[in-house]
Enzyme design. Sequence first.
Site, PDB file in Angstrom:
ATOM      1  N   LEU A   1       0.811  -1.218   0.000  1.00 40.34           N
ATOM      2  CA  LEU A   1       0.000   0.000   0.000  1.00 40.34           C
ATOM      3  C   LEU A   1       0.843   1.266   0.000  1.00 40.34           C
ATOM      4  O   LEU A   1       0.456   2.274  -0.582  1.00 40.34           O
ATOM      5  CB  LEU A   1      -0.926   0.020   1.227  1.00 40.34           C
ATOM      6  N   GLY A   2       1.980   1.225   0.649  1.00 41.46           N
ATOM      7  CA  GLY A   2       2.807   2.424   0.714  1.00 41.46           C
ATOM      8  C   GLY A   2       4.128   2.137   1.381  1.00 41.46           C
ATOM      9  O   GLY A   2       4.308   1.102   2.029  1.00 41.46           O
TER      10      GLY A   2
ATOM     11  N   GLY B   1       7.557   4.263   3.397  1.00 38.79           N
ATOM     12  CA  GLY B   1       8.124   5.495   3.923  1.00 38.79           C
ATOM     13  C   GLY B   1       9.448   5.210   4.596  1.00 38.79           C
ATOM     14  O   GLY B   1       9.990   4.102   4.506  1.00 38.79           O
ATOM     15  N   THR B   2       9.958   6.196   5.276  1.00 39.05           N
ATOM     16  CA  THR B   2      11.227   6.036   5.985  1.00 39.05           C
ATOM     17  C   THR B   2      11.133   4.923   7.019  1.00 39.05           C
ATOM     18  O   THR B   2      12.067   4.158   7.232  1.00 39.05           O
ATOM     19  CB  THR B   2      11.600   7.356   6.674  1.00 39.05           C
TER      20      THR B   2
ATOM     21  N   GLY C   1       9.284   2.159   7.042  1.00 35.32           N
ATOM     22  CA  GLY C   1       9.080   0.809   6.551  1.00 35.32           C
ATOM     23  C   GLY C   1       7.991   0.785   5.500  1.00 35.32           C
ATOM     24  O   GLY C   1       7.883   1.706   4.684  1.00 35.32           O
ATOM     25  N   LYS C   2       7.168  -0.243   5.527  1.00 33.38           N
ATOM     26  CA  LYS C   2       6.121  -0.412   4.518  1.00 33.38           C
ATOM     27  C   LYS C   2       4.790  -0.723   5.185  1.00 33.38           C
ATOM     28  O   LYS C   2       4.736  -1.189   6.314  1.00 33.38           O
ATOM     29  CB  LYS C   2       6.480  -1.548   3.554  1.00 33.38           C
ATOM     30  N   VAL C   3       3.721  -0.464   4.429  1.00 32.44           N
ATOM     31  CA  VAL C   3       2.377  -0.837   4.863  1.00 32.44           C
ATOM     32  C   VAL C   3       1.778  -1.736   3.789  1.00 32.44           C
ATOM     33  O   VAL C   3       1.844  -1.421   2.595  1.00 32.44           O
ATOM     34  CB  VAL C   3       1.483   0.402   5.088  1.00 32.44           C
TER      35      VAL C   3
ATOM     36  N   LYS D   1       1.659  -2.552   9.260  1.00 30.65           N
ATOM     37  CA  LYS D   1       2.802  -1.646   9.149  1.00 30.65           C
ATOM     38  C   LYS D   1       4.043  -2.449   9.512  1.00 30.65           C
ATOM     39  O   LYS D   1       4.199  -2.882  10.655  1.00 30.65           O
ATOM     40  CB  LYS D   1       2.602  -0.458  10.094  1.00 30.65           C
TER      41      LYS D   1
ATOM     42  N   ASP E   1       3.187  15.158  14.690  1.00 33.59           N
ATOM     43  CA  ASP E   1       3.288  15.002  13.229  1.00 33.59           C
ATOM     44  C   ASP E   1       1.907  15.005  12.579  1.00 33.59           C
ATOM     45  O   ASP E   1       1.577  14.116  11.792  1.00 33.59           O
ATOM     46  CB  ASP E   1       4.041  13.726  12.875  1.00 33.59           C
TER      47      ASP E   1
END
Length: 520
Positions: A190-191, A193-194, A196-198, A213, A310
Amino acid sequence: MPSQPVASSSTTRKRKRPQQHQYSVSYSEVHEVDHEGRLREVIVIEDTPPPPSTLSPALTASTTTNGGYSMSHQPPIFNAPIRTRARAAAEAQLVSSASSSVMAAPAPKKRKRDPDGGSLLGSSKKVQTNKYPNGSNAIPPLTTKSWASGSGAATDDTSKGPPSCDDKEGHYIIVPDDIIYRRYRTVRLLGQGTFGKVVEAVDTTNNSRVAIKIIRAIPKYRDASKIEVRVLQKLKEKDPTNKHKCIHLLHWFDHRNHICLVSELLGMCVYDFLKENDFQPFPRRHIQDFARQLLDSVAFLHDLRLVHTDLKPENILLVHNSYRAIQYAVPNKVGQRMQKKRILNNTEIRLIDFGSATFEEEYHSTVVSTRHYRASEIILGLGWSYPCDAFSLGCILVEFFTGVALFQTHDNLEHLAMMEMVMGKMPDRFSRSGARSKPDFFKEGNKLDWPKPKATRQSKRDVRATRGLQELIPPDDEINIQFLDLVRRLLAFDPTQRATVREALNHPYFDLDIPMDDFR
């Protein structure tokens, strides 16, 4: 020493024996289970003189004492002396590679990192900006072969040992139908980022869809994820019915050195909806709905002595992606034109990504928040607390109203100059504190030292083009008047003068009855 091979079916191959004084090499491929439970093939090389030619075919087959799978290969005839084991192994590798019909998973593409850094577990450039979508925007299913069920090991030739389940940067390699923790079957990425992954996955115990996650297998990210688990457990403990609309942690575990956090599968993030809607603003009724939910979620955090740090549209997920398309009239110089716009059918949201959430009494990092939503006191190094969340919410609400981020910059001094364009000059007391902390940003009289001689023309143009709040939110009716006042209180330069989220929840703006058909 290798572990006990796994018994399986065996076949034999026999070739014509070489002439006298020639030697052969026998290769045995044995399936074994290593100490981690992974299935792999081991090639056994025996470069001994051939047995007498009187042996029957049944006896010339290579066998193992434990009934393991094996196969003999006879190399070509050479007139040379006995070959070395290295040469024999190289030939075995060629034979094995030619006969293998299983494709290895391709190396993952390198991902660019966010130059701005942002929060440790959330703010970064994404491969796919959806975080937990159940809509149509997710990355298409991958076509690579699956890892062996439950192990993460590839099912291709593993004569050199099983490949790692991680890429060079410590990210878990995602493939469809991988079984994680003997329970979750992966569906799609799904996505990324810094942090890890989802991934989207199916919980095989009840056939429900979840989001996982998967944190990078790097110590600092693992440590930060454990803090996030602690925060999420606290939120669920204090709000078991999820009245305050923060993401709920369903399960967490450690899989092959990756901390995994399981939550409900939700819709796309609010930023993605804006993007797919050509950055058209939300209807004012929807902005009011979003504002009420967000302020309540953050007030709940603050009551627990937590600062999110955030807050941004990427960390706000829609529960449902469904929408209807409408056309509405937009005035222009020649009269008006018709424009298409997507209107959400449901405005329910969830606040996510607590990887940078900080308890008030615990250590505070010097810099927090993603750049566009960072409060003035953080930029000036004056310390931060609950008011930094209120400032971020003010930025978010203006973005909902205009469709675009309020502060689009990557430079601290330029950012402060834009803030003065939006909110007016800094109060004296606050500028004096800022000048003591960041003297390079100020000139005589505690005035912001902008523009600096080294400032680029583009930077100067960007600051001059920044509009004030009253221009962004024209006070031409009661709805806008109250909304402008709410935002102005949330965006106060001085955190001591800024409205708390609890005070904002009691603002007269939330007493207004905004029509459902108000699409401007």
